[in-house]
Design an enzyme around this catalytic site. Structure first.
Site, short mmCIF file in Angstrom:
data_model
loop_
_atom_site.label_atom_id
_atom_site.label_comp_id
_atom_site.label_asym_id
_atom_site.label_seq_id
_atom_site.Cartn_x
_atom_site.Cartn_y
_atom_site.Cartn_z
N ASN A 170 -9.90 1.51 -16.03
CA ASN A 170 -8.79 0.78 -15.40
C ASN A 170 -8.90 -0.64 -15.94
O ASN A 170 -9.68 -1.46 -15.43
CB ASN A 170 -8.97 0.84 -13.88
CG ASN A 170 -7.89 0.06 -13.15
OD1 ASN A 170 -7.09 -0.63 -13.76
ND2 ASN A 170 -7.89 0.17 -11.84
N LYS A 205 -12.43 -1.91 -14.43
CA LYS A 205 -13.17 -1.03 -13.52
C LYS A 205 -13.37 0.28 -14.27
O LYS A 205 -12.45 0.73 -14.96
CB LYS A 205 -12.37 -0.79 -12.24
CG LYS A 205 -12.22 -2.04 -11.39
CD LYS A 205 -11.53 -1.69 -10.08
CE LYS A 205 -11.25 -2.95 -9.29
NZ LYS A 205 -10.20 -2.80 -8.31
N ARG A 216 -5.96 4.45 -16.54
CA ARG A 216 -4.92 4.08 -15.58
C ARG A 216 -3.92 3.21 -16.34
O ARG A 216 -4.27 2.21 -16.95
CB ARG A 216 -5.52 3.27 -14.44
CG ARG A 216 -4.44 2.80 -13.51
CD ARG A 216 -4.87 1.64 -12.68
NE ARG A 216 -3.77 1.25 -11.82
CZ ARG A 216 -3.68 0.06 -11.28
NH1 ARG A 216 -4.58 -0.85 -11.52
NH2 ARG A 216 -2.67 -0.23 -10.50
N HIS A 235 1.20 2.32 -7.19
CA HIS A 235 0.14 2.95 -6.38
C HIS A 235 0.34 4.47 -6.32
O HIS A 235 -0.17 5.12 -5.40
CB HIS A 235 0.16 2.45 -4.91
CG HIS A 235 -0.40 1.08 -4.70
ND1 HIS A 235 0.01 0.28 -3.65
CD2 HIS A 235 -1.34 0.37 -5.36
CE1 HIS A 235 -0.65 -0.87 -3.69
NE2 HIS A 235 -1.47 -0.84 -4.72
N HIS A 293 -0.68 2.59 1.81
CA HIS A 293 -1.83 2.05 1.07
C HIS A 293 -1.90 0.55 1.35
O HIS A 293 -1.01 -0.20 0.96
CB HIS A 293 -1.64 2.31 -0.44
CG HIS A 293 -2.75 1.76 -1.27
ND1 HIS A 293 -3.63 2.55 -1.98
CD2 HIS A 293 -3.15 0.48 -1.50
CE1 HIS A 293 -4.51 1.79 -2.58
NE2 HIS A 293 -4.23 0.53 -2.32
N GLY A 319 -4.23 -2.46 0.60
CA GLY A 319 -5.38 -3.09 -0.07
C GLY A 319 -4.99 -4.53 -0.33
O GLY A 319 -4.34 -5.15 0.50
N GLY A 353 -2.96 -5.17 -2.82
CA GLY A 353 -1.55 -4.80 -2.91
C GLY A 353 -1.29 -3.76 -1.82
O GLY A 353 -2.20 -3.02 -1.45
N ARG A 363 1.17 -11.57 -2.14
CA ARG A 363 2.58 -11.31 -2.49
C ARG A 363 3.43 -11.25 -1.23
O ARG A 363 3.01 -10.70 -0.22
CB ARG A 363 2.71 -9.98 -3.24
CG ARG A 363 2.14 -10.03 -4.64
CD ARG A 363 2.28 -8.67 -5.33
NE ARG A 363 1.03 -8.33 -5.97
CZ ARG A 363 0.61 -7.10 -6.20
NH1 ARG A 363 1.35 -6.06 -5.85
NH2 ARG A 363 -0.54 -6.88 -6.78
N GLY A 380 -6.53 -0.27 5.13
CA GLY A 380 -6.19 0.97 5.82
C GLY A 380 -7.41 1.80 6.18
O GLY A 380 -7.45 2.47 7.21
N GLU A 381 -8.47 1.72 5.33
CA GLU A 381 -9.65 2.54 5.57
C GLU A 381 -10.67 1.86 6.48
O GLU A 381 -11.50 2.54 7.09
CB GLU A 381 -10.35 2.84 4.22
CG GLU A 381 -9.54 3.73 3.31
CD GLU A 381 -10.08 3.75 1.88
OE1 GLU A 381 -11.29 3.52 1.68
OE2 GLU A 381 -9.28 3.99 0.96
N GLU A 404 -8.57 6.98 -6.64
CA GLU A 404 -7.70 7.07 -7.82
C GLU A 404 -8.47 7.52 -9.06
O GLU A 404 -7.95 8.26 -9.90
CB GLU A 404 -7.03 5.72 -8.06
CG GLU A 404 -6.05 5.38 -6.94
CD GLU A 404 -5.74 3.91 -6.83
OE1 GLU A 404 -4.75 3.48 -7.42
OE2 GLU A 404 -6.49 3.18 -6.16
P1 ADP Z 1 -7.51 -3.55 -4.14
O1 ADP Z 1 -6.09 -3.41 -3.79
O2 ADP Z 1 -7.82 -4.76 -4.96
O3 ADP Z 1 -8.17 -2.27 -4.63
P2 ADP Z 1 -8.93 -3.01 -1.69
O4 ADP Z 1 -8.29 -1.68 -1.51
O5 ADP Z 1 -10.41 -3.05 -1.93
O6 ADP Z 1 -8.22 -3.90 -2.75
O7 ADP Z 1 -8.61 -3.85 -0.34
C1 ADP Z 1 -8.98 -5.18 -0.21
C2 ADP Z 1 -8.61 -5.63 1.20
O8 ADP Z 1 -9.31 -4.83 2.14
C3 ADP Z 1 -9.00 -7.08 1.50
O9 ADP Z 1 -7.97 -7.72 2.23
C4 ADP Z 1 -10.22 -6.90 2.38
O10 ADP Z 1 -10.41 -7.99 3.26
C5 ADP Z 1 -9.84 -5.66 3.14
N1 ADP Z 1 -11.02 -5.09 3.80
C6 ADP Z 1 -12.10 -4.51 3.24
N2 ADP Z 1 -13.00 -4.18 4.20
C7 ADP Z 1 -12.46 -4.58 5.39
C8 ADP Z 1 -12.89 -4.53 6.76
N3 ADP Z 1 -14.07 -4.00 7.09
N4 ADP Z 1 -12.08 -5.03 7.70
C9 ADP Z 1 -10.89 -5.56 7.37
N5 ADP Z 1 -10.42 -5.64 6.12
C10 ADP Z 1 -11.20 -5.16 5.14
#
Ligand code: ADP
Length: 415
Positions: free
Chosen positions: A7, A14, A99, A189, A217, A219, A221, A250, A343-344, A396
């Site tokens: 990626n 990555k 990717r 995504h 999703h 993250g 983004g 964004r 989300g996770e 992914e």
């Molecule tokens: P990317 O889109 O770059 O792959 P990620 O999917 O890793 O990013 O998501 C990053 C976001 O997830 C950041 O805003 C980070 O603060 C948030 N995040 C990660 N762990 C936690 C957590 N335990 N509680 C709240 N937010 C979290």
């Protein structure tokens, strides 16, 4: 077969090496041999890498471009002692999965890369000037370093959304702009939305064409997708990844007239406006503090910071609005799936998004919700809830490796 998954961004790569084949896919026992990330390419790069059953290593290296970075990854992976047991030389890498952000309208699924495909990726640069050039450089670097005989596959962020019907992908602009410049919603995504939809149907043991869900999703983004009968029928990101939900930096949806207004009032150029919307807005712009949700939650709890709370509230409200819209678009849905870093890992955010959705049959089990963090998978709606809610960690890289294996071994990426 051992598949290098790349990626490539302009200053970050990555990567993973995943051992998979048709049997391993069927039995869900693919093996992750290596995972790593190289940041700050172009100078003193920071390289974090971890091979299966070995400690994580963190080093720095002078890496001036993507070619030297891919070369560095291959040397590290093949070095005895550091890399994985299964990789002794580059002949142990059997294919590469890339990717690629934008596949335009041509690519509706993953494809084996040849000169014709590379030319089409070049043609998509206009649509993704920040992403596709680095993806293409990664492909060329891998071909140079591994040789033309090693198959390479391109897996697109946009491909899953090519099933959007015309009424969902067209903007209400003069139609000839779509004809002339392909101005339309593409969505992004896609690999993540497709992966969690696949996991959902596996967990529920239902056929693909019975999957009607909303995938969210969240993250850095963020995007939401309405999936009906297994296909993406609408998605929140648009011609670029700027539209839709509030993201780390964004803005997501805004009134387009704001741009002209700000150009006049603040004397901003189009380049500055683009940077404002992409890099200074979203959670960062509203809070004035950070784009990081974890830090915002801390600020909200510990200091009751008004703008941190406001940023979180707007973020959750926007997601809830899209859930409402996609319930209408799908004509009713079975499940809402949360994925991505927020989300996770952030039960509080999931709970705030789902607040007040009881009227549409979503009843949340709060204690179950709190348990689902750190990569765990499962449902957090109450038994008997008409609409269910799930956390499904995205992967992914695994999907890219599997598509690559299927393209190479059976000439078709489809499961
Ligand atoms: P990317 O889109 O770059 O792959 P990620 O999917 O890793 O990013 O998501 C990053 C976001 O997830 C950041 O805003 C980070 O603060 C948030 N995040 C990660 N762990 C936690 C957590 N335990 N509680 C709240 N937010 C979290």
């Amino acid at each position: 077969m051992n598949i290098l998954v790349l990626n490539c961004g302009s200053s970050t790569v990555k990567f993973q090496i995943i051992s998979t084949d048709l049997e391993k896919i069927a039995n869900n026992n693919d093996r992750r041999l290596v995972r790593g990330v190289i940041e700050h390419i172009g100078g003193e790069a920071i390289c974090t890498m971890e091979a299966e059953n070995k400690p994580k290593s963190r080093t720095t290296a002078q890496l001036r471009d993507l070619r030297s970075t891919v070369d560095f990854i291959l040397r590290w992976a093949c070095a005895s002692g550091e890399g994985p047991e299964d990789i002794r030389s580059i002949s142990d890498i059997h294919a590469v999965g890339h990717r690629v952000v934008h596949g335009g309208e041509r690519f509706t699924q993953s494809v084996m890369i040849n000169d014709d495909v590379l030319k089409s990726l070049d043609d998509c640069i206009d649509l993704a000037p920040l992403h596709n050039p680095a993806n293409i450089k990664g492909i060329i670097a891998s071909r140079d370093l591994l040789g033309k005989a090693i198959p390479q596959v391109s897996v697109f962020d946009t491909a899953f959304h090519q099933t959007l019907p015309e009424h969902a992908f067209l903007y209400a602009l003069p139609y000839q702009l779509y004809r002339r410049h392909k101005v339309r919603r593409y969505g992004f995504h896609g690999t993540s939305h497709r992966y969690v939809a696949y996991r959902y149907r596996t967990i529920r043991d239902i056929p693909r064409d019975q999957v009607t869900i909303i995938t969210i999703h969240l993250g850095n983004g963020c995007s939401a997708t309405a999936i009906k009968g297994g296909n993406s029928i609408d998605t929140s990101m648009g011609m670029t990844p700027l539209e839709g939900l509030v993201m780390g930096t964004r803005s997501g949806d805004i009134d387009p007239s704001i741009l002209d207004f700000l150009a006049t009032k603040e004397g901003l150029t189009s380049h500055e406006l683009e940077s404002l919307l992409n890099k200074q807005s979203g959670l960062l712009g509203i809070s004035g503090l950070t784009n990081d949700m974890r830090e915002l939650l801390e600020e909200a709890h510990e200091n009751k910071d008004r703008r941190a709370i406001l940023a979180i509230t707007i973020f959750c409200y926007r997601v809830r609005k899209y859930i409402g819209a996609y319930l209408a678009a799908t004509g009713g849905t079975d499940a809402i799936i949360f994925t991505g870093g927020i989300g996770e890992n952030a039960p509080e955010i999931r709970s705030q998004i789902c607040e007040g959705l009881n009227w549409m049959g979503l009843e949340i089990d709060q204690s179950r919700n709190m348990e689902l963090t750190g990569g765990s998978e499962g449902s957090f709606s109450k038994p008997g809830s008409r609409l269910t809610a799930y956390v499904i960690p995205t992967d992914e890289e695994l999907l890219i490796a599997r598509d690559t294996a299927r393209c190479v071994l059976k000439g078709d990426p489809k499961a």
